[in-house]
Structure formats: C-alpha cells, structure tokens
Motif scaffolding. Structure first.
Motif, short mmCIF file in Angstrom:
data_model
loop_
_atom_site.label_atom_id
_atom_site.label_comp_id
_atom_site.label_asym_id
_atom_site.label_seq_id
_atom_site.Cartn_x
_atom_site.Cartn_y
_atom_site.Cartn_z
N LYS A 15 0.86 -1.19 0.00
CA LYS A 15 0.00 0.00 0.00
C LYS A 15 0.89 1.23 0.00
CE LYS A 15 -3.53 2.48 2.63
NZ LYS A 15 -4.44 2.46 3.81
N TYR A 16 0.64 2.13 -0.93
CA TYR A 16 1.34 3.42 -0.95
C TYR A 16 0.39 4.46 -0.38
CZ TYR A 16 3.71 7.62 -2.67
OH TYR A 16 4.32 8.85 -2.75
N ASP A 17 0.71 4.95 0.80
CA ASP A 17 -0.18 5.88 1.50
C ASP A 17 0.33 7.32 1.35
OD1 ASP A 17 -1.87 7.30 3.11
OD2 ASP A 17 -1.70 5.97 4.84
N ASN A 18 -0.12 7.97 0.26
CA ASN A 18 0.29 9.37 0.05
C ASN A 18 -0.86 10.33 0.37
OD1 ASN A 18 -1.36 8.81 -2.09
ND2 ASN A 18 0.04 9.55 -3.69
N ALA A 19 -1.87 9.84 1.12
CA ALA A 19 -3.00 10.70 1.50
C ALA A 19 -2.49 11.88 2.32
CB ALA A 19 -4.02 9.90 2.29
N ASP A 20 -3.05 13.07 2.06
CA ASP A 20 -2.53 14.27 2.73
C ASP A 20 -3.37 14.68 3.95
OD1 ASP A 20 -4.83 15.17 1.56
OD2 ASP A 20 -3.88 16.71 0.30
N ASN A 21 -4.28 13.80 4.39
CA ASN A 21 -5.15 14.17 5.52
C ASN A 21 -4.63 13.65 6.86
OD1 ASN A 21 -5.60 11.51 4.89
ND2 ASN A 21 -7.83 11.58 5.15
N LYS A 22 -3.47 12.98 6.85
CA LYS A 22 -2.87 12.50 8.10
C LYS A 22 -1.37 12.75 8.05
CE LYS A 22 -6.34 8.91 8.79
NZ LYS A 22 -6.67 7.52 8.45
N ARG A 23 -0.79 13.12 9.19
CA ARG A 23 0.65 13.36 9.28
C ARG A 23 1.42 12.04 9.20
NH1 ARG A 23 -1.17 15.37 13.74
NH2 ARG A 23 0.26 14.10 15.01
N PRO A 24 2.67 12.08 8.69
CA PRO A 24 3.47 10.85 8.63
C PRO A 24 3.59 10.16 9.99
CG PRO A 24 4.53 12.56 7.34
CD PRO A 24 3.36 13.21 8.04
N GLY A 25 3.73 10.92 11.06
CA GLY A 25 3.86 10.33 12.40
C GLY A 25 2.63 9.52 12.78
N PHE A 26 1.47 10.02 12.42
CA PHE A 26 0.22 9.29 12.71
C PHE A 26 0.20 7.99 11.90
CE2 PHE A 26 -4.06 7.94 11.85
CZ PHE A 26 -4.68 8.05 13.08
N LYS A 27 0.59 8.10 10.62
CA LYS A 27 0.60 6.91 9.75
C LYS A 27 1.55 5.85 10.31
CE LYS A 27 -0.42 9.47 5.48
NZ LYS A 27 0.12 9.89 4.17
N PHE A 28 2.74 6.27 10.75
CA PHE A 28 3.70 5.32 11.30
C PHE A 28 3.08 4.55 12.47
CE2 PHE A 28 7.58 8.16 10.04
CZ PHE A 28 7.31 7.92 8.71
N ALA A 29 2.50 5.30 13.40
CA ALA A 29 1.92 4.68 14.59
C ALA A 29 0.75 3.77 14.22
CB ALA A 29 1.46 5.76 15.57
N ASP A 30 -0.04 4.20 13.25
CA ASP A 30 -1.23 3.44 12.85
C ASP A 30 -0.85 2.11 12.20
OD1 ASP A 30 -4.08 3.23 12.64
OD2 ASP A 30 -3.90 3.62 10.50
#
Length: 493
Positions: A339-354
């Motif tokens: 999955k390539y998650d380039n959505a701009d509605n969440k910060r990278p830090g949130f994505k990492f944790a998620d």
C-alpha cells in the motif's frame, strides 16, 4: 505518537485488557448490538480471509471439496446421538416460531402465537446431525466412499461470558465431515487433518503447537478420539487452536448410514469431523503482538508492505510518487501486497503509529533526501529496527526480509514456549509451576478422578497427551499410580 497507542494497556500491567484494547484499536472487531456476538471489521476480516484461503487450498490438496448445509437443525436430530446432545444442550439457541405480526397496541411487532413451529429448530452449534442425516441419501455402496466434505459456515453456541474472537456466541469456522469404509481410513483421516492444522499454524501463523490426543474428559461430544493442536500464549496460558475427531460409527448408527461393502454385506460407515474457527485470530494476536500493537506474520498480513512519503511541497510529492510507483509495481510483480499511502489528511507520524498498531510487517519511507540519494528507510515491525537501503533491487531485499520476519517471529514464539515449559515430578512443584504460568509436563495415572481433582485444585487441565516426545513411563505426581507417559497441563482460554 498517535492517541491509539497512548491508550493501549501494557501487557505487563493487564494482559487481558491489553488484548481487548488491541482488538478494538487495531480495527479487528467490536461488540455488536446482539449480546455475545461480534462485528468483524474489514481489517480483521481481511486477515481471516487470508487464513481461510490458505486452509481451503490445503483442504483441497488433500482431496476435500466444499458444500453447504442448513443453519437450522430439527430438534429431534440432536436427540439421536445421546452424548452429542448432552454436550451441546446448554449452548443451543432455539427457534420456536416462524412469523411476527404487528402489535395490536401499536408498539412495534410481537411473535405471532399462531405461528408456533410443530418442531423447534436449533441454530447449529455444529453440523454432525444435519450432515449425517443428509449422508444417508448419498451413501449406498463402498463406491460412494470416501466422502470428503468441508463446510465454511457460522455456528451459534450460547455463551454467558464472551471475549472477541476467543469466545463469542456466534463465530465463523470450517467444519470437515468425512465418511469412510474402514476404521483405519477414518483414523488416518483424523490424524492427517490434525497435521494439516499443525502445518498451517506453524508455517503460516508462525505459531508453534503441540499435537496430541485429548483425554476422555476433554473429548468432543460423540467422538471416540479427539486430536488437538495446543498453542501457548504470551501469558503462559494454552489455547486450543484446532481439533480433529475420530467419530467411529456413532453418527452412522444414529442416522442409519450404511453401505454395501466389497463382500456385498451391509456395514455402518466410519466418520471424522474437524474444525478451526475465528479463535485462530485470538491465537495470532496473543502469540506475537507487543505493547506497540499487532505483529502479523507476513504470510497472513493483509498489507505486507506500506510505503509512506515525507515531503515539503506538492512538487516534491509528485517526484516521490513517480519514483515510488516503480517500486510498488516491482513488489506487486513478486506477489507482495503493498500500500502506498500518500493521502494528505494525516501526518506521517500518525501513519507510522497506525501501521505499527495494525502490524504491517515492513514500512518503507521516502523523504526528500532519500529521493536525492536513491534510498528508502526500511523498518521491520517484528524488531522495530530501521535501516537505509538503496532503491536498486529493493524489491528483492524486501521479499527476503519478509521471509526473515516470518521465520523470526516463529522462532521467538518457539523460544518463549521453551522458556515456559517445565517438568514436574511432585504435586507441590506442579502447583508452583502452574501458578507461574506455562506448560507443565507431568505424569498422570489415566483416571478422570485424578484429572478432575487437579483441575479443581489448580484450575489446570490436561491440554493433551502428546503424540511426539518423551514416552517414558513413570508415576502419577498425585496418586503414585503408574503412568504411561507425561501429559501437558496448563491453564487455558
């Protein structure tokens, strides 16, 4: 750190709460409006689908085919095999009417008393009775055997105390039901399917299991022999993760399923049944996961690799997008789910944790400097280790890394089980070890009375009589009577 992780209870503080938190926060399942029943959410169901697909392939490789039988079973069917009905009677949900009507007082709907069924119907707790009633029409001659059928279905067993995945009133499972011409064939089938379950648990779930036979007290209702795979969770408790039953001729006799053998004589059919359920989800979570969330074996992870870009502006994002697309395609060509998650509605830090919380095995990150240097940061979920790797050939690197992660989490679970497996020769030593948690190998005199007393005094049950390992005879730690071999004791789910 994302709020979800801040709120995740630590295993050392409250293991049970940690498990409940993780199931909810990792979006696997939630409680439903129906007491004791769960909603399996898309991410949780995606893991179950991968399990289902792999198991289904393994069943078909061993000659089994799928069919489907009714959800509702006439009550009289359960009366035909006395031990079977006794085993499930207290767990049965009963359908008594076939119609509702508008309440004359205008308060919604009520059960129409005129629509009472002549015979109540039971929502299947398991399907032996309805299936063997059907097999009577399918089996006439030895030429019709063996009959190797599996069903993917839901079942209902009324539970007072429920826990997501581990024990719910309704759950998903598969149940194999096979018919054979000889006792030897049926016994061979029951053991074959036990080994299929063992292979699936260890090779795909990365969960080490002990294969063995249940005692008479722990046997499936209506079976002559029950084989089991037992796994150890991180709190030292056992989880029965799959069972395979040799049913003898009990159900064939109850439903009069006979066949003409090669000598032209009538004979009752020999039977097996075997099943695993969504309880495997609980095993997966509790064997591998940590205080940061799920740890999924790559073989069963819905997303094996996630790629997250870090960028300053739209132009840089576009450049990263173009670079990453080639890597995504190369990974997919190798059969890796990415999955390539380039959505701009969440910060990278949130994505990492998620994604950490959801147990995605490998995370790749590309920032502006990586773009310049033709590199990516690689993080593996099992150890949380990071390194920077060249993009040239990164897909092969990731493929090998996924294999390494799969092997590592299995080895970690195996080492943990070894560290919490003990032998005990005295009852005092046994009680101490059981209190500490883990598997205790001890001698048992083979009597249900001794087994029951140990259970009452320690809350430990005999998980199985192992098929492999030390078969040295000895004496029972409690009674001093002769014992054929050590058996596996543990507290369990």
């Amino acid at each position: 750190m994302a709020k979800e992780l801040k709120d995740l209870t630590k295993r050392s503080e409250n293991y049970s709460q940690w498990y409940n938190d993780l199931v909810i926060k990792a979006d696997l399942a939630e409680q439903s409006a129906v007491r004791g029943c769960m909603v399996i959410k898309p991410y949780g169901y995606a893991i179950w689908e991968k399990m289902q697909r792999q198991l289904d392939d393994m069943f078909k490789e061993t000659g089994h085919v799928n069919a489907y039988f009714p959800l509702l079973i006439p009550k009289s069917f359960l009366s035909r095999e006395a031990e079977h009905v006794e085993g499930f009677a207290k767990e049965c949900a009963v359908v008594t009417h076939h119609r509702l009507k508008n309440d004359p007082d205008g308060k919604g709907v009520v059960v129409d008393p005129e629509a009472k069924l002549e015979e109540e119907l039971i929502i299947r707790p398991t399907s032996e009775t309805i299936i063997w009633n059907t097999y009577k029409n399918w089996i006439n001659s030895y030429r019709d055997l063996p009959l190797l059928i599996n069903q993917w279905a839901n079942v209902m067993r009324w539970e007072m105390r429920t826990r997501l995945f581990l024990r719910t009133a309704e759950f998903l499972w598969q149940e194999g039901h096979t018919a054979h011409a000889t006792k030897e064939e049926a016994e061979e089938e029951a053991i074959r399917m036990l080994h299929v379950y063992g292979e699936f648990a260890e090779k795909y779930m990365a969960v080490p299991v002990i294969k063995g036979v249940k005692t008479a007290n722990e046997r499936f209702a209506g079976a002559l022999e029950t084989y089991t795979i037992e796994a150890m969770m991180q709190d030292g408790k056992a989880l029965q993760s799959g069972t395979s039953h040799f049913l003898g001729q009990n159900f064939a006799k109850a439903f009069d399923v006979q066949f003409v053998n090669k000598e032209n004589k009538l004979e009752y059919v020999w039977a097996t049944s075997w099943g695993v359920s969504t309880r495997l989800m609980g095993a997966l979570i509790m064997t591998h996961s940590d205080d940061n969330g799920l740890v999924l074996p790559p073989s069963l992870a819905p997303i094996q690799v996630v790629i997250v870009p870090i960028y300053k502006n739209a132009e840089q994002l576009q450049q990263i997008d173009e670079k990453v697309q080639g890597i995504v395609n190369a990974l997919k060509d190798l059969g890796i789910s990415v999955k390539y998650d380039n959505a701009d509605n969440k910060r990278p830090g949130f994505k990492f944790a998620d994604y950490e919380l959801k147990g995605v095995p490998v995370r790749l990150v590309m920032g502006g400097r990586d773009l310049e240097n033709n590199t990516m940061e690689v993080m593996r979920r099992d150890t949380l280790e990071k390194e920077t790797i060249s993009c040239d050939g990164i897909e092969i690197y990731v493929k090998n890394l996924l294999k390494e992660i799969q092997a590592n989490i299995f080895q970690k679970a195996l080492d943990y089980r070894a560290s919490r497996t003990f032998t005990a020769d005295t009852y005092e030593e046994f009680k101490q070890r059981i209190e500490e948690g883990g598997f205790v190998l001890a001698h048992w005199d083979g009597t249900p009375e001794t087994e029951e007393r140990i259970k009452e005094e320690t809350k430990a049950t005999i998980r199985c009589i192992p098929l492999e390992g030390d078969k040295t005879p000895g004496v029972d730690m409690l009674t001093g009577k002769p014992s054929a071999q050590r058996v596996v004791f543990a507290r369990s789910y």
